[in-house]
Design an enzyme around this catalytic site. Structure first.
Site, PDB file in Angstrom:
ATOM      1  N   SER A 158       0.787  -1.240   0.000  1.00 44.01           N
ATOM      2  CA  SER A 158       0.000   0.000   0.000  1.00 44.01           C
ATOM      3  C   SER A 158       0.816   1.285   0.000  1.00 44.01           C
ATOM      4  CB  SER A 158      -0.953   0.009   1.198  1.00 44.01           C
ATOM      5  OG  SER A 158      -2.077  -0.807   0.935  1.00 44.01           O
ATOM      6  N   LYS A 161       0.298   3.848  -2.743  1.00 43.60           N
ATOM      7  CA  LYS A 161      -0.715   4.897  -2.688  1.00 43.60           C
ATOM      8  C   LYS A 161      -0.096   6.291  -2.615  1.00 43.60           C
ATOM      9  CE  LYS A 161      -4.490   2.230  -0.518  1.00 43.60           C
ATOM     10  NZ  LYS A 161      -3.914   0.905  -0.267  1.00 43.60           N
ATOM     11  N   SER A 344      -5.602   3.852   4.362  1.00 45.29           N
ATOM     12  CA  SER A 344      -5.201   2.922   3.308  1.00 45.29           C
ATOM     13  C   SER A 344      -6.427   2.439   2.545  1.00 45.29           C
ATOM     14  CB  SER A 344      -4.423   1.729   3.876  1.00 45.29           C
ATOM     15  OG  SER A 344      -3.648   1.116   2.869  1.00 45.29           O
TER      16      SER A 344
END
Length: 509
Positions: A158, A161, A344
């Site tokens: 993640s 991102k 997230s």
């Protein structure tokens, strides 16, 4: 430092951490660059302090002392600042060389040798497995102070991102809002006995559109239905046929990981991220047909407003002759990026990747989003060797980034030349306080990072990553990234990553 686990935080260091966006968040500039007050403190943190026991108005306190939801009334009394404000001029809003000198001040940058001595024992620890990589960059100069395999492309999970948010902000700007629209197709008049009006609910790609009674600051499907119904009734239409349009996105709605509680099908129309429970973040049961569900809910809301939907609600693209009846807009892109990073949020991440593609006039599918994300980051002059953005969320193991790319992204977001990127920093979870770091930094060896480390987490089976910012004990704003892709114990790996970030903040290098 006073020994392993025996760190002592300095008051000024908490102060500096409050303005981790460093280079641009001076007293005069803070209010214009994200949710900060004139002292460089997040207004959300100030509000949270007002809700803690013994402060603020008990009538406004939420469960577990959490921040007030968007749109709530402010607390009756102001709380004292969580962190003391920076002195005026500490982070003066200058440009060019002046900005770098002002941000750095007289604080010395850590040395490569000192960073290597402090960090490498942890990077080689069993918890991260073999081949862990790292990068530490001085945000004031953009110079890499320490690297270990920093140019090796790794599975980011993640932390990708950060790239997704940076690309979207760079092409759309922090004030951009995503529209959901209702249009009327041309047809006969509305005299008695005439066919019902044909309307289309057109998705623009806002995953935060909500069907819930409390919109909590999101675009509301109920509000959209109310406005559309009012307009229809003014036109004499009390019965309509309803279709929904998801054509803003192209290709498959199915993510490579398949149906999953971490992500709804990727479609341009959905409500509440397709969640089938009352949650707003984290894993949850998801609808397999979120666009149809949103349209069905819209039909119910129209009926509640006196406009009946006749026949089945079906999928159909709006024509070029359609006339707009009503629309609603999402929260600003700055807020969406912050929410994505703090929690997230995979659905927002995939939506933002496609918004980046749409802004470029490209197909809004996985391939188009990857291509335009890469182009947007390339225009920022970022090191993209080996990088792959197979998706926007990091759930796809085909993603690749280097530790150097992540630190460069964060340093670019801190630079005064790019205030539009500031939400990439302000959205980072705060260790021990918010988002995906709220429950971490409890290990004694990492606890000193509480409230000081701000970082994006990344977790897949066998993959653990962390990338963010710290202000060193010498007063230098540093960006860091630590990537491990061969871990066997996620708890130990996360603890080691947390310890690394705390060590960087307090190494006195």
């Amino acid at each position: 430092m006073s020994g392993r686990g025996g760190w002592r935080l300095k008051t000024w260091q908490f102060t500096a951490a409050a303005a981790v966006s460093g280079l641009a968040l001076a007293s005069a500039a803070a209010a214009a660059a994200g949710p900060w007050d004139s002292g460089g403190q997040r207004t959300a943190e100030s509000r949270r302090a007002a809700l803690l026991p013994g402060t603020g108005d008990g009538d406004h306190r939420t469960e577990a002392g959490s921040p007030l939801p968007a749109g709530s009334d402010p607390v009756a009394s102001e709380a004292a600042a969580v962190l003391a404000p920076l002195e005026a001029g500490d982070l003066a809003p200058r440009t060019g060389e002046g900005a770098r000198e002002a941000a750095a001040g007289q604080a010395p940058a850590p040395t490569a040798a000192a960073l290597k001595f402090a960090l490498e024992p942890l990077l080689k620890a069993q918890g991260l497995g073999p081949g862990a990589t790292a990068s530490v960059v001085d945000a004031a100069t953009g110079k890499e102070l320490y690297g270990r395999g920093a140019k090796t492309a790794m599975v980011p999970a993640s932390t990708v991102k950060i790239a997704t948010g940076t690309a979207a902000l760079s092409v759309l700007g922090p004030d951009h809002r995503i529209r959901t629209t209702v249009v009327a197709e041309p047809g006969p008049g509305y005299e008695d006995g005439a066919p019902p009006e044909r309307i289309v609910l057109v998705g623009g790609g806002d995953p935060t559109l909500t069907a819930r009674a409390d919109a909590a600051g999101n675009a509301s499907l109920r509000t959209l239905a109310r406005h559309a119904a009012d307009t229809l009734k003014q036109r004499g239409a009390r019965t309509v046929r309803l279709a929904y349009d998801t054509s803003a996105y192209s290709g498959s709605t199915r993510h490579p990981i398949g149906p999953n509680e971490n992500l709804a099908p990727v479609t341009a129309l959905m409500a509440d991220e397709g969640r089938l429970d009352t949650s707003t973040s984290g894993p949850a049961p998801r609808s397999t047909r979120p666009a149809q569900d949103a349209a069905d809910a819209f039909a119910r809301f129209l009926a509640e407003r006196g406009v009946k939907v006749e026949g089945a609600v079906r999928e159909a693209a709006a024509t070029g002759q359609a006339e707009k009846l009503a629309d609603v807009r999402s929260a600003p892109l700055s807020a969406l990026v912050e929410r994505m990073l703090t929690h997230s949020d995979n659905d927002i991440a995939e939506a933002l990747a496609r918004q980046t593609a749409l802004a470029a006039g490209a197909k809004a599918d996985f391939a188009g989003a990857e291509r335009e994300t890469r182009r947007a980051l390339g225009r920022l002059g970022l090191p993209l060797d080996g990088a792959r953005f197979a998706d926007g969320s990091g759930l796809d193991r085909a993603d690749r980034v280097t530790a150097r790319l992540l630190t460069s992204l964060l340093a670019r977001a801190a630079h005064t030349d790019h205030p539009e990127l500031r939400p990439v920093l302000t959205g980072l979870p705060v260790a021990g306080f918010s988002g995906t770091l709220a429950g971490r930094y409890t290990d004694p060896e990492a606890a000193a990072g509480t409230g000081v480390v701000r970082a994006k987490t990344g977790t897949l089976t066998g993959v653990n990553t962390l990338a963010g910012t710290v202000v060193s004990t010498d007063g230098r704003l540093l960006t860091f990234s630590f990537l491990a892709s061969a871990t066997t114990d996620p708890t130990t790996a996360q603890s080691t990553l947390d310890h690394l970030a705390s060590t960087l903040a307090h190494c006195g290098c």
